[in-house]
Every structure is written in C-alpha cells, then in structure tokens.
Design a protein around this motif. Structure first.
Motif, PDB file in Angstrom:
ATOM      1  N   VAL A 159       0.838  -1.207   0.000  1.00 26.86           N
ATOM      2  CA  VAL A 159       0.000   0.000   0.000  1.00 26.86           C
ATOM      3  C   VAL A 159       0.867   1.250   0.000  1.00 26.86           C
ATOM      4  CG1 VAL A 159      -1.657   1.305   1.386  1.00 26.86           C
ATOM      5  CG2 VAL A 159      -1.981  -1.144   1.048  1.00 26.86           C
ATOM      6  N   THR A 160       1.924   1.236   0.784  1.00 19.83           N
ATOM      7  CA  THR A 160       2.853   2.373   0.812  1.00 19.83           C
ATOM      8  C   THR A 160       3.466   2.605  -0.557  1.00 19.83           C
ATOM      9  OG1 THR A 160       3.380   2.002   3.129  1.00 19.83           O
ATOM     10  CG2 THR A 160       4.980   3.258   1.862  1.00 19.83           C
ATOM     11  N   PHE A 161       3.892   1.538  -1.205  1.00 18.41           N
ATOM     12  CA  PHE A 161       4.524   1.667  -2.514  1.00 18.41           C
ATOM     13  C   PHE A 161       3.561   2.269  -3.539  1.00 18.41           C
ATOM     14  CE2 PHE A 161       5.942   0.000  -6.648  1.00 18.41           C
ATOM     15  CZ  PHE A 161       7.231   0.495  -6.652  1.00 18.41           C
ATOM     16  N   PHE A 162       2.317   1.815  -3.535  1.00 21.53           N
ATOM     17  CA  PHE A 162       1.369   2.328  -4.524  1.00 21.53           C
ATOM     18  C   PHE A 162       0.866   3.728  -4.179  1.00 21.53           C
ATOM     19  CE2 PHE A 162       1.157  -2.053  -5.961  1.00 21.53           C
ATOM     20  CZ  PHE A 162       1.146  -1.851  -7.337  1.00 21.53           C
ATOM     21  N   LEU A 163       0.549   3.986  -2.910  1.00 21.11           N
ATOM     22  CA  LEU A 163      -0.024   5.285  -2.550  1.00 21.11           C
ATOM     23  C   LEU A 163       1.011   6.403  -2.481  1.00 21.11           C
ATOM     24  CD1 LEU A 163      -2.727   4.343   0.097  1.00 21.11           C
ATOM     25  CD2 LEU A 163      -3.006   4.779  -2.340  1.00 21.11           C
ATOM     26  N   TYR A 164       2.241   6.082  -2.122  1.00 17.18           N
ATOM     27  CA  TYR A 164       3.293   7.100  -2.068  1.00 17.18           C
ATOM     28  C   TYR A 164       4.130   7.152  -3.340  1.00 17.18           C
ATOM     29  CZ  TYR A 164       2.704   8.131   2.890  1.00 17.18           C
ATOM     30  OH  TYR A 164       2.211   8.527   4.086  1.00 17.18           O
ATOM     31  N   GLY A 165       4.125   6.075  -4.098  1.00 21.03           N
ATOM     32  CA  GLY A 165       5.013   6.012  -5.247  1.00 21.03           C
ATOM     33  C   GLY A 165       4.322   5.992  -6.584  1.00 21.03           C
ATOM     34  N   VAL A 166       3.665   4.898  -6.903  1.00 27.42           N
ATOM     35  CA  VAL A 166       3.171   4.680  -8.263  1.00 27.42           C
ATOM     36  C   VAL A 166       2.095   5.696  -8.642  1.00 27.42           C
ATOM     37  CG1 VAL A 166       1.999   3.037  -9.768  1.00 27.42           C
ATOM     38  CG2 VAL A 166       3.786   2.255  -8.218  1.00 27.42           C
ATOM     39  N   LEU A 167       1.086   5.872  -7.817  1.00 26.53           N
ATOM     40  CA  LEU A 167      -0.019   6.771  -8.184  1.00 26.53           C
ATOM     41  C   LEU A 167       0.420   8.240  -8.313  1.00 26.53           C
ATOM     42  CD1 LEU A 167      -2.936   5.194  -6.133  1.00 26.53           C
ATOM     43  CD2 LEU A 167      -2.443   4.950  -8.557  1.00 26.53           C
ATOM     44  N   PRO A 168       1.131   8.808  -7.329  1.00 25.87           N
ATOM     45  CA  PRO A 168       1.556  10.204  -7.497  1.00 25.87           C
ATOM     46  C   PRO A 168       2.525  10.413  -8.653  1.00 25.87           C
ATOM     47  CG  PRO A 168       1.745   9.561  -5.204  1.00 25.87           C
ATOM     48  CD  PRO A 168       1.440   8.326  -5.982  1.00 25.87           C
ATOM     49  N   VAL A 169       3.441   9.472  -8.845  1.00 30.63           N
ATOM     50  CA  VAL A 169       4.421   9.614  -9.922  1.00 30.63           C
ATOM     51  C   VAL A 169       3.723   9.527 -11.278  1.00 30.63           C
ATOM     52  CG1 VAL A 169       6.360   8.458 -11.051  1.00 30.63           C
ATOM     53  CG2 VAL A 169       6.435   8.933  -8.621  1.00 30.63           C
ATOM     54  N   ALA A 170       2.766   8.618 -11.402  1.00 34.32           N
ATOM     55  CA  ALA A 170       2.025   8.509 -12.663  1.00 34.32           C
ATOM     56  C   ALA A 170       1.271   9.801 -12.951  1.00 34.32           C
ATOM     57  CB  ALA A 170       1.060   7.335 -12.597  1.00 34.32           C
ATOM     58  N   LEU A 171       0.662  10.392 -11.945  1.00 36.82           N
ATOM     59  CA  LEU A 171      -0.058  11.648 -12.126  1.00 36.82           C
ATOM     60  C   LEU A 171       0.888  12.782 -12.519  1.00 36.82           C
ATOM     61  CD1 LEU A 171      -2.742  13.211 -11.870  1.00 36.82           C
ATOM     62  CD2 LEU A 171      -2.114  13.641  -9.495  1.00 36.82           C
ATOM     63  N   VAL A 172       2.012  12.891 -11.852  1.00 39.14           N
ATOM     64  CA  VAL A 172       2.966  13.963 -12.149  1.00 39.14           C
ATOM     65  C   VAL A 172       3.536  13.815 -13.565  1.00 39.14           C
ATOM     66  CG1 VAL A 172       5.255  14.865 -11.539  1.00 39.14           C
ATOM     67  CG2 VAL A 172       3.543  14.486  -9.770  1.00 39.14           C
ATOM     68  N   VAL A 173       3.900  12.601 -13.949  1.00 38.34           N
ATOM     69  CA  VAL A 173       4.446  12.390 -15.289  1.00 38.34           C
ATOM     70  C   VAL A 173       3.384  12.692 -16.343  1.00 38.34           C
ATOM     71  CG1 VAL A 173       5.320  10.622 -16.864  1.00 38.34           C
ATOM     72  CG2 VAL A 173       6.225  10.788 -14.560  1.00 38.34           C
ATOM     73  N   TYR A 174       2.152  12.291 -16.099  1.00 40.07           N
ATOM     74  CA  TYR A 174       1.063  12.585 -17.043  1.00 40.07           C
ATOM     75  C   TYR A 174       0.885  14.088 -17.211  1.00 40.07           C
ATOM     76  CZ  TYR A 174      -3.606  12.795 -19.032  1.00 40.07           C
ATOM     77  OH  TYR A 174      -4.681  13.083 -19.828  1.00 40.07           O
ATOM     78  N   LEU A 175       0.878  14.821 -16.106  1.00 37.73           N
ATOM     79  CA  LEU A 175       0.702  16.274 -16.178  1.00 37.73           C
ATOM     80  C   LEU A 175       1.903  16.961 -16.818  1.00 37.73           C
ATOM     81  CD1 LEU A 175      -0.978  16.970 -12.733  1.00 37.73           C
ATOM     82  CD2 LEU A 175      -2.053  16.934 -14.993  1.00 37.73           C
ATOM     83  N   MET A 176       3.104  16.462 -16.566  1.00 39.32           N
ATOM     84  CA  MET A 176       4.300  17.092 -17.135  1.00 39.32           C
ATOM     85  C   MET A 176       4.406  16.846 -18.639  1.00 39.32           C
ATOM     86  SD  MET A 176       5.753  18.690 -14.699  1.00 39.32           S
ATOM     87  CE  MET A 176       7.449  18.968 -15.085  1.00 39.32           C
ATOM     88  N   ARG A 177       3.813  15.772 -19.134  1.00 36.59           N
ATOM     89  CA  ARG A 177       3.888  15.462 -20.564  1.00 36.59           C
ATOM     90  C   ARG A 177       2.732  16.067 -21.360  1.00 36.59           C
ATOM     91  NH1 ARG A 177       6.995  11.668 -23.022  1.00 36.59           N
ATOM     92  NH2 ARG A 177       5.209  11.270 -24.334  1.00 36.59           N
TER      93      ARG A 177
END
Length: 101
Positions: free
Chosen positions: A34-52
């Motif tokens: 849960v830590t890996f997905f909630l702190y890592g995968v989901l926020p990083v995916a959102l940030v990369v999507y917005l930056m691109r």
C-alpha cells in the motif's frame, strides 16, 4: 530529462520506505504494498502525465497539421474531385441526369 531523474529518485525513496515497512516488527507486507502504490506509483504517474501534457498537445497539433496538408494535397492532385460529370461523358453525347427542382 530532469523530471525522469526526480521520478527515479522518488521511486527509490518509496521503495526503501516499503522495505522498511515490510521488515519492521510492527509492519506488514500488505502495508508495504500500500505504501509503494499510494506514495510512489499513483503520485508519480499523475505527475508524469501532467508534465507530458504540453508534449502531447504539440504532437496532436503536428499530426492534425500533417493530416490537413495531406488532405489539401490529395484534393488538389485529384482532377475529378469536384464532383462534376467528366468531359468524356458529355463528349460522347450522354447528358448527365439532373433532378427536377
């Protein structure tokens, strides 16, 4: 490119947080996941999507411009694209059929 370096660094931090959660005496593997997905995968995916987003818009505009150029070139190179009867039919004595107004 710097964005990807930040993403890699953040994912390393989150991975270490997850390992600490899983190996702690009061932690669980489920908590680590849960830590890996909630702190890592989901926020990083959102940030990369917005930056691109600007790059995606630029690619979309370039694709639309290429399609527009292609459509313009195809319409100007086709001599019978006007939708009118060809001169061969009129030259042979056949008149085009028209609807009554």
């Amino acid at each position: 490119m710097a964005v990807y370096l930040v993403v890699i660094g953040w994912m390393y931090v989150v991975l270490m947080m997850s390992v600490a959660e899983a190996t702690n005496t009061t932690g669980t593997v489920l908590g680590a996941i849960v830590t890996f997905f909630l702190y890592g995968v989901l926020p990083v995916a959102l940030v990369v999507y917005l930056m691109r987003t600007p790059q995606r818009r630029k690619a979309l505009k370039a694709r639309e411009a290429a399609e527009q150029r292609e459509a313009t070139t195809a319409a100007s190179s086709d001599p019978d694209a006007g939708g009118h009867a060809s001169g061969a039919a009129e030259a042979s004595g056949i008149t085009p059929v028209r609807k009554e107004p």
